[in-house]
Design a protein around this motif. Sequence first.
Motif, PDB file in Angstrom:
ATOM      1  N   ASP A  30      50.103   8.161  80.578  1.00  0.00           N
ATOM      2  CA  ASP A  30      48.753   7.916  79.875  1.00  0.00           C
ATOM      3  C   ASP A  30      48.259   8.873  79.558  1.00  0.00           C
ATOM      4  N   VAL A  31      48.238   9.947  80.298  1.00  0.00           N
ATOM      5  CA  VAL A  31      47.699  10.832  80.194  1.00  0.00           C
ATOM      6  C   VAL A  31      48.621  11.836  79.329  1.00  0.00           C
ATOM      7  N   LEU A  32      49.556  11.551  79.839  1.00  0.00           N
ATOM      8  CA  LEU A  32      50.945  13.161  78.623  1.00  0.00           C
ATOM      9  C   LEU A  32      50.971  12.843  77.643  1.00  0.00           C
ATOM     10  N   MET A  33      51.264  11.099  76.935  1.00  0.00           N
ATOM     11  CA  MET A  33      51.418  10.395  76.220  1.00  0.00           C
ATOM     12  C   MET A  33      51.515  10.927  74.315  1.00  0.00           C
ATOM     13  N   PRO A  34      49.315  11.164  74.700  1.00  0.00           N
ATOM     14  CA  PRO A  34      48.607  11.906  73.624  1.00  0.00           C
ATOM     15  C   PRO A  34      48.913  13.096  73.051  1.00  0.00           C
ATOM     16  N   TYR A  35      49.176  14.178  74.453  1.00  0.00           N
ATOM     17  CA  TYR A  35      49.803  15.645  73.807  1.00  0.00           C
ATOM     18  C   TYR A  35      51.079  15.656  73.128  1.00  0.00           C
ATOM     19  N   VAL A  36      51.736  15.057  73.577  1.00  0.00           N
ATOM     20  CA  VAL A  36      53.655  14.759  73.328  1.00  0.00           C
ATOM     21  C   VAL A  36      53.137  14.166  71.861  1.00  0.00           C
ATOM     22  N   THR A  37      52.518  13.007  72.076  1.00  0.00           N
ATOM     23  CA  THR A  37      52.506  12.272  70.535  1.00  0.00           C
ATOM     24  C   THR A  37      51.659  13.033  69.618  1.00  0.00           C
ATOM     25  N   GLN A  38      51.127  14.153  70.062  1.00  0.00           N
ATOM     26  CA  GLN A  38      50.021  15.308  68.955  1.00  0.00           C
ATOM     27  C   GLN A  38      51.436  16.444  69.022  1.00  0.00           C
ATOM     28  N   GLN A  39      52.301  16.686  69.164  1.00  0.00           N
ATOM     29  CA  GLN A  39      52.576  18.024  69.493  1.00  0.00           C
ATOM     30  C   GLN A  39      54.356  17.971  68.598  1.00  0.00           C
ATOM     31  N   LEU A  40      54.282  16.846  68.832  1.00  0.00           N
ATOM     32  CA  LEU A  40      55.331  16.167  67.675  1.00  0.00           C
ATOM     33  C   LEU A  40      55.327  15.632  66.677  1.00  0.00           C
ATOM     34  N   ALA A  41      54.383  15.612  66.457  1.00  0.00           N
ATOM     35  CA  ALA A  41      53.845  14.938  65.283  1.00  0.00           C
ATOM     36  C   ALA A  41      53.799  16.448  63.814  1.00  0.00           C
ATOM     37  N   GLU A  42      53.585  17.682  64.671  1.00  0.00           N
ATOM     38  CA  GLU A  42      53.342  19.207  64.266  1.00  0.00           C
ATOM     39  C   GLU A  42      54.872  19.272  63.820  1.00  0.00           C
ATOM     40  N   LEU A  43      55.719  18.623  63.927  1.00  0.00           N
ATOM     41  CA  LEU A  43      56.905  18.899  64.095  1.00  0.00           C
ATOM     42  C   LEU A  43      57.376  17.694  63.114  1.00  0.00           C
TER      43      LEU A  43
END
Length: 147
Positions: free
Chosen positions: A7-20
Amino acid sequence: MDGQNHDVLMPYVTQQLAELNITVKQVPLTGANAIGDLLSGTYPVVLWQLGNIGDSVQDIDIVVRDTGYWNLEHQKDEYVDEQWDIICTGTDEEAEAAQKAINQYIIDQAWFAPMVNPTSFYAHTANVVIDNVSDLEGLAPKLRDFQ
């Protein structure tokens, strides 16, 4: 997987993948069937903390080869199969080189997205001996392993 602090990590993963231009659809897995669901191949990508077993041959066997249970799509790869044959039939030196070749290959092919969570730090001098790592996953020596 619930309970993995994602739950802490997912917003960062989601944001980074959205940039791709990759859209994340998060499906939390819980309960008695969670591991089976994770290994089912139902999900094209899973966020799971695969550690290092501490034995590259075993890591390759269960994570990289098409027969490995952590290769969720069970896709064959000719290069991996060729190197695996060398690991199984070659000399010690050839097997070591083949393990390194597979490692480099999966890095170059971006099979995994490595993330690091440094939770263990050790400092020691050259006279410290660690004959045995009692961590079952072989990730890091436990305090009791230091002599």
